[in-house]
Design an enzyme around this catalytic site. Structure first.
Site, PDB file in Angstrom:
ATOM      1  NE  ARG A   1       0.209   9.850  10.554  1.00 42.47           N
ATOM      2  CZ  ARG A   1      -0.132   9.112   9.765  1.00 42.47           C
ATOM      3  NH1 ARG A   1      -1.330   8.555   9.835  1.00 42.47           N
ATOM      4  NH2 ARG A   1       0.577   8.656   8.593  1.00 42.47           N
TER       5      ARG A   1
ATOM      6  CG  ASP B   1       2.826   1.129   9.518  1.00 40.92           C
ATOM      7  OD1 ASP B   1       2.409   1.956  10.280  1.00 40.92           O
ATOM      8  OD2 ASP B   1       3.352   1.412   8.323  1.00 40.92           O
TER       9      ASP B   1
ATOM     10  CB  ILE C   1       7.138   6.397  14.911  1.00 42.11           C
ATOM     11  CG1 ILE C   1       8.080   5.243  14.593  1.00 42.11           C
ATOM     12  CG2 ILE C   1       6.705   7.071  13.548  1.00 42.11           C
ATOM     13  CD1 ILE C   1       9.382   5.810  14.493  1.00 42.11           C
TER      14      ILE C   1
ATOM     15  CB  CYS D   1      -4.118  10.962  12.145  1.00 45.54           C
ATOM     16  SG  CYS D   1      -4.051   9.090  12.020  1.00 45.54           S
TER      17      CYS D   1
ATOM     18  CE  LYS E   1      -1.814   1.681   4.193  1.00 42.85           C
ATOM     19  NZ  LYS E   1      -1.465   2.825   4.473  1.00 42.85           N
ATOM     20  CG  ASN E   2       2.296   2.805   3.609  1.00 42.52           C
ATOM     21  OD1 ASN E   2       0.958   3.429   3.078  1.00 42.52           O
ATOM     22  ND2 ASN E   2       2.658   2.437   4.631  1.00 42.52           N
TER      23      ASN E   2
ATOM     24  NE  ARG F   1      -2.181  12.191   8.478  1.00 41.89           N
ATOM     25  CZ  ARG F   1      -2.041  13.437   9.119  1.00 41.89           C
ATOM     26  NH1 ARG F   1      -3.176  13.981   9.548  1.00 41.89           N
ATOM     27  NH2 ARG F   1      -1.136  14.126   8.936  1.00 41.89           N
TER      28      ARG F   1
ATOM     29  NE  ARG G   1      -7.781   4.715   5.281  1.00 46.65           N
ATOM     30  CZ  ARG G   1      -6.929   5.463   6.126  1.00 46.65           C
ATOM     31  NH1 ARG G   1      -7.120   5.889   7.312  1.00 46.65           N
ATOM     32  NH2 ARG G   1      -5.726   5.750   5.438  1.00 46.65           N
TER      33      ARG G   1
HETATM   34  N1  EPU Z   1       6.220  14.453  11.331  1.00 48.23           N
HETATM   35  C1  EPU Z   1       6.437  15.689  11.601  1.00 48.23           C
HETATM   36  N2  EPU Z   1       6.572  16.428  10.515  1.00 48.23           N
HETATM   37  C2  EPU Z   1       6.389  16.415   9.245  1.00 48.23           C
HETATM   38  C3  EPU Z   1       6.009  14.870   8.965  1.00 48.23           C
HETATM   39  C4  EPU Z   1       6.169  13.808   9.883  1.00 48.23           C
HETATM   40  O1  EPU Z   1       6.701  16.130  12.715  1.00 48.23           O
HETATM   41  O2  EPU Z   1       6.043  17.225   8.524  1.00 48.23           O
HETATM   42  C5  EPU Z   1       6.379  13.364  12.397  1.00 48.23           C
HETATM   43  C6  EPU Z   1       5.196  12.667  12.625  1.00 48.23           C
HETATM   44  O3  EPU Z   1       4.168  13.218  13.277  1.00 48.23           O
HETATM   45  C7  EPU Z   1       5.761  11.342  13.088  1.00 48.23           C
HETATM   46  C8  EPU Z   1       7.234  11.195  12.549  1.00 48.23           C
HETATM   47  O4  EPU Z   1       7.407  12.419  12.026  1.00 48.23           O
HETATM   48  O5  EPU Z   1       5.805  11.652  14.310  1.00 48.23           O
HETATM   49  C9  EPU Z   1       7.114   9.920  11.137  1.00 48.23           C
HETATM   50  O6  EPU Z   1       5.980  10.200  10.465  1.00 48.23           O
HETATM   51  P1  EPU Z   1       6.098   9.856   8.796  1.00 48.23           P
HETATM   52  O7  EPU Z   1       6.169  11.339   8.163  1.00 48.23           O
HETATM   53  O8  EPU Z   1       7.271   9.046   8.583  1.00 48.23           O
HETATM   54  O9  EPU Z   1       4.785   9.202   8.678  1.00 48.23           O
HETATM   55  P2  EPU Z   1       4.001   9.255   7.363  1.00 48.23           P
HETATM   56  O10 EPU Z   1       4.782   9.602   6.145  1.00 48.23           O
HETATM   57  O11 EPU Z   1       2.704  10.252   7.497  1.00 48.23           O
HETATM   58  C10 EPU Z   1       4.210   6.839   6.684  1.00 48.23           C
HETATM   59  C11 EPU Z   1       3.307   5.554   6.456  1.00 48.23           C
HETATM   60  C12 EPU Z   1       2.611   5.200   7.664  1.00 48.23           C
HETATM   61  C13 EPU Z   1       3.570   4.933   8.747  1.00 48.23           C
HETATM   62  C14 EPU Z   1       4.846   6.090   8.844  1.00 48.23           C
HETATM   63  C15 EPU Z   1       5.815   5.817   9.509  1.00 48.23           C
HETATM   64  C16 EPU Z   1       2.409   5.959   4.064  1.00 48.23           C
HETATM   65  C17 EPU Z   1       1.568   6.549   3.341  1.00 48.23           C
HETATM   66  N3  EPU Z   1       2.051   5.913   5.627  1.00 48.23           N
HETATM   67  O12 EPU Z   1       3.548   7.897   7.253  1.00 48.23           O
HETATM   68  O13 EPU Z   1       1.739   4.120   7.481  1.00 48.23           O
HETATM   69  O14 EPU Z   1       3.205   4.579   9.957  1.00 48.23           O
HETATM   70  O15 EPU Z   1       5.308   6.389   7.528  1.00 48.23           O
HETATM   71  O16 EPU Z   1       6.604   4.607   9.097  1.00 48.23           O
HETATM   72  O17 EPU Z   1       3.639   5.727   3.736  1.00 48.23           O
HETATM   73  C18 EPU Z   1      -0.081   2.509   7.770  1.00 48.23           C
HETATM   74  O18 EPU Z   1       0.319   2.123   6.787  1.00 48.23           O
HETATM   75  O19 EPU Z   1      -0.917   2.152   8.702  1.00 48.23           O
HETATM   76  C19 EPU Z   1       0.610   3.991   8.296  1.00 48.23           C
HETATM   77  C20 EPU Z   1      -0.112   4.661   9.147  1.00 48.23           C
END
Ligand code: EPU
Length: 416
Positions: free
Chosen positions: A120, A304, A326, A115, A22-23, A91, A396
């Site tokens: 996030r 995850d 995380i 969320c 998915k990701n 998101r 999802r």
């Molecule tokens: N963060 C910030 N600012 C930002 C972006 C992130 O503070 O601008 C923080 C977040 O709040 C979090 C940390 O950085 O504490 C890491 O978040 P990240 O941005 O890496 O998460 P994401 O990109 O929103 C993706 C996956 C998630 C997975 C996370 C961590 C996708 C579409 N989603 O989310 O997947 O948990 O990386 O590995 O790739 C899931 O599939 O169930 C899922 C939630």
């Protein structure tokens, strides 16, 4: 609203084919916006988030068809917007921001709200784009971004954000000059996206390490066909299912090199792995042993998989300490697992799970995608009947999980 009804207590046995990640699917589908033309993507999982991404692309003027392949035509994109009604359901819609600004110089994307698993924010995505010369403002809940052409620059992430790295890497492919992303996310999905971008003509080095260098080009063109990687979290979920139910499952089509941390922790818990020519065979023990985990960015243990691992640990021999580093609120499943008889206490970002003899079926509520998967695991090992409400969260991110489980002998049924 649909619910899942599970009668627990069966050891799951048989074969299951792992779906596409998915990701990986979501950023790769978003990346098609960068290159006008027809993209043919293989192994895109048919799940709700993928359909939401398809709808985003269609509303921009593109077409998306699912046959054996997922065919996306981005020749006629003429709207540069991701509206609130779609972004609020997913998101990852934020992933269209980088490609839209890079190719069209403008984008209007609803700012994702909070969320269930944490605040996030997307501040790092926006800061990076601003550093590349985009003018960004917030108007009525929307991010408005403009740039005549983005300019390469050096970006340092305070936190290695996955979708942030993907968004800026996509944006940088069409920027003028060289972009360097430091403290970049190293997840296999980032590498998969980079590989597709490279096939489209992007110049990217270092994906999979913490420093990614992108030299901007003038345009990208769709490549013939691309097959995305298998889902490492779905793989891990089935490992947890085999482990928890004392089962014996052959996972077909998974990539073992993406799940090192998961396999090592599962081995500590007593699960046996055999790599065969047909796939990875996973054999659950009679009694699981308690193991501590701490979630970390890749190659650490993935957040995850935290909820699913916890479900396994509820019936392990001993006490397991689970640290979530995380997301600040990713323990929503704890209260539900407790309703099924689990002995778990939470203090700050640490959950202490004292293994009990058995869980008992109960009505429970899914709160987010991986929490739902943990409740399915709990339902499979519990005595009696478990009804999981709000399974739209599960749909999802898992492709036909209930069908795959039935194939393995689970007593599980969807009810209205
Ligand atoms: N963060 C910030 N600012 C930002 C972006 C992130 O503070 O601008 C923080 C977040 O709040 C979090 C940390 O950085 O504490 C890491 O978040 P990240 O941005 O890496 O998460 P994401 O990109 O929103 C993706 C996956 C998630 C997975 C996370 C961590 C996708 C579409 N989603 O989310 O997947 O948990 O990386 O590995 O790739 C899931 O599939 O169930 C899922 C939630």
């Amino acid at each position: 609203m649909e619910k899942l009804l599970i009668f627990g207590g069966t050891s799951l046995r048989g074969e299951v084919t792992i779906s596409g990640a998915k990701n990986s699917a979501l950023p790769i589908m978003a990346s098609t916006i960068l290159a006008p033309g027809i993209h043919n993507l293989k192994r895109i999982p048919r799940l709700k988030d993928v359909f939401t991404m398809s709808e985003l692309i269609r509303r921009m003027g593109g077409t998306v068809e699912f046959n054996e392949l997922c065919k996306i035509d981005t020749s006629n994109i003429n709207k540069f917007e991701a509206s609130y009604d779609l972004v609020k359901t997913m998101r990852a819609s934020i992933l269209v921001l980088g490609p839209l600004v890079a190719r069209f110089g403008k984008a209007k994307v609803s700012l994702p709200g909070g969320c269930a698993i944490g605040a996030r924010p997307v501040n790092l995505h926006l800061k990076g784009l601003e550093k590349m010369g985009a003018k960004i403002s917030l108007q009525e809940g929307y991010i408005i971004a403009r740039a005549s052409r983005l300019v390469g620059t050096k970006i340092y992430f305070d936190i290695p954000t996955v979708t942030g790295t993907e968004n800026l890497m996509m944006a940088a492919t069409l920027a003028k000059g060289t972009t360097i992303i430091e403290n970049a996310a190293k997840e296999p999905e980032v590498v998969d996206l980079a590989n597709y971008l490279i096939l489209m003509g992007a110049k990217i080095e270092g994906a999979g390490t913490s420093v990614i260098q992108i030299e901007g080009v003038d345009n990208l063109t769709p490549c013939q066909e691309y097959e995305i990687i298998p889902d490492r979290i779905e793989t891990g979920t089935f490992i947890a299912i085999a482990g928890a139910t004392g089962g014996d499952i052959l996972l077909k089509g998974c990539k073992v090199e993406h799940i090192d941390a998961i396999v090592l922790k599962m081995k500590d818990a007593g699960i046996v792995f055999k790599e065969t020519k047909d796939g990875l065979r996973v054999i659950g023990p009679k009694k699981l042993q308690a193991v501590d985990i701490k979630t970390m960015p890749y190659p650490g243990f993935p957040t995850d998989m935290q909820a699913q691992f916890m479900a396994m640990m509820t019936v392990a021999n001993g006490t397991s300490v689970i640290k979530e580093t995380i997301f600040e609120n990713r323990f929503m499943h704890v209260a539900e697992l407790r309703r099924m008889g689990a002995d778990i206490t939470v203090e700050g970002n640490t959950a202490t799970v004292r293994g009990v003899k058995r869980l008992k079926g109960a009505p429970v509520m899914a709160t987010d995608l991986r929490a739902s998967a943990s409740l399915v695991i709990a339902g499979l090992i519990a005595e009696g009947e478990t009804v999981i409400d709000r399974i739209y969260h599960l749909d999802r991110g898992y492709e036909e999980l209930d069908k795959k489980l039935i194939q393995l002998g689970a007593k599980i049924r969807r009810i209205k």
